[in-house]
Design a protein around this motif. Sequence first.
Motif, short mmCIF file in Angstrom:
data_model
loop_
_atom_site.label_atom_id
_atom_site.label_comp_id
_atom_site.label_asym_id
_atom_site.label_seq_id
_atom_site.Cartn_x
_atom_site.Cartn_y
_atom_site.Cartn_z
N THR A 188 42.57 6.89 -19.02
CA THR A 188 43.04 5.73 -19.73
C THR A 188 44.22 5.07 -19.04
O THR A 188 44.73 4.09 -19.49
CB THR A 188 43.44 6.12 -21.16
OG1 THR A 188 44.44 7.14 -21.11
CG2 THR A 188 42.25 6.61 -21.95
N ARG A 203 42.62 10.11 -29.04
CA ARG A 203 43.54 11.16 -28.62
C ARG A 203 44.97 10.65 -28.68
O ARG A 203 45.21 9.45 -28.75
CB ARG A 203 43.23 11.61 -27.18
CG ARG A 203 41.90 12.26 -26.97
CD ARG A 203 41.75 13.60 -27.67
NE ARG A 203 42.57 14.66 -27.12
CZ ARG A 203 42.20 15.46 -26.14
NH1 ARG A 203 41.01 15.33 -25.57
NH2 ARG A 203 43.00 16.42 -25.72
N MET A 243 48.48 9.48 -27.30
CA MET A 243 48.80 8.68 -26.12
C MET A 243 50.31 8.71 -25.85
O MET A 243 51.11 8.91 -26.77
CB MET A 243 48.35 7.23 -26.32
CG MET A 243 46.84 7.05 -26.37
SD MET A 243 46.08 7.21 -24.75
CE MET A 243 44.83 8.45 -25.09
N TYR A 261 39.29 -1.98 -23.34
CA TYR A 261 40.26 -2.93 -22.81
C TYR A 261 39.70 -4.35 -22.87
O TYR A 261 38.86 -4.73 -22.05
CB TYR A 261 40.64 -2.56 -21.38
CG TYR A 261 41.35 -1.23 -21.25
CD1 TYR A 261 42.35 -0.88 -22.16
CD2 TYR A 261 41.04 -0.36 -20.23
CE1 TYR A 261 43.00 0.34 -22.04
CE2 TYR A 261 41.70 0.86 -20.10
CZ TYR A 261 42.67 1.21 -21.02
OH TYR A 261 43.33 2.41 -20.91
N SER A 266 40.80 1.42 -32.13
CA SER A 266 41.07 1.34 -30.69
C SER A 266 40.55 2.61 -30.05
O SER A 266 40.51 3.67 -30.69
CB SER A 266 42.57 1.20 -30.44
OG SER A 266 42.89 1.43 -29.08
N ALA A 280 48.54 4.48 -31.11
CA ALA A 280 47.34 5.31 -31.16
C ALA A 280 47.26 6.08 -32.47
O ALA A 280 46.17 6.22 -33.05
CB ALA A 280 47.33 6.28 -29.98
N MET A 304 52.38 3.77 -26.38
CA MET A 304 51.10 3.91 -27.08
C MET A 304 51.12 5.01 -28.14
O MET A 304 50.17 5.13 -28.92
CB MET A 304 49.99 4.21 -26.07
CG MET A 304 49.67 3.08 -25.12
SD MET A 304 48.87 1.71 -25.98
CE MET A 304 47.28 2.46 -26.36
N THR A 305 52.17 5.81 -28.19
CA THR A 305 52.15 6.99 -29.07
C THR A 305 51.92 6.61 -30.53
O THR A 305 50.98 7.10 -31.18
CB THR A 305 53.46 7.79 -28.94
OG1 THR A 305 53.60 8.24 -27.60
CG2 THR A 305 53.45 9.00 -29.86
N SER A 350 42.19 4.21 -28.10
CA SER A 350 43.36 5.09 -28.08
C SER A 350 43.43 5.97 -29.33
O SER A 350 44.17 6.95 -29.36
CB SER A 350 44.64 4.27 -27.95
OG SER A 350 44.86 3.48 -29.10
#
Length: 255
Positions: free
Chosen positions: A255, A147, A149, A193, A142, A157, A153-154, A144
Amino acid sequence: MQKQQTVLITGASSGLGEGMAREFASKGYHLCLCARRIERLEALKSEIEQAYPKANVYIAALDVNQHDDVFDVFERFKSEAGAIDKIVVNAGMGKGASLGTGYFAANRATAETNFVAALAQCEAAMGIFRAQERGHLITIASMSALRGMPRAMTVYAATKAGLASMSEGIRADLLKTYGNNSPIKVTTLFPGYIRSEINEKVKNTPFMIGTEEGCRKMVKAIEKAPVKAYVPGWPWCVIGFLMKRLPLSWVLKLT
């Protein structure tokens, strides 16, 4: 005439997996499709066989978190199809919330499905490819992954970053074994996306494209067998370049 190839796709009952199955079928591939929802796979199999009579479609129920079943299903597919040319590690989920807010179970489920279960799939795939001395492993990461997120999303990602790193490690291992002419290829896709079940409730997202278009671009990228690819290339190549270099506070605005 080139031999008709066979592709195995996990998480093929919906979203990007289902879309890629249709796209690969349109390009003349045989299919090995697995997911938890067997009734969805049965409907997809019937649809594809009707549209593409020359395609062999094998299906199996599989929960990728049942790791022994991953190995059993992959080996069964190889036995039924004769050989497997491509394996797409696609099954995943996106549950979660900010750490420390009481949603450890959801974050753990995402971590286990997106990384530990992906490890099982990569292990099973590479066992088949090493035995065949050829093959193409595709992992679906992804954007994501580039980096850290926030919020829901933590963990998602982090798992995708882990998957991308594991994929590169597999490539490194193959380089040690075969050098630059490895008969086993590894590709990591970094989708931007693309509309699917995992993000169907997300509204007003910039650069979002439809499932069909996204899957067409993903399969096109896979067939080129790059080391990695951002999908779609535009604007995500540029965004990816910036994401790796800008301060985190700026990345969050992108993002």
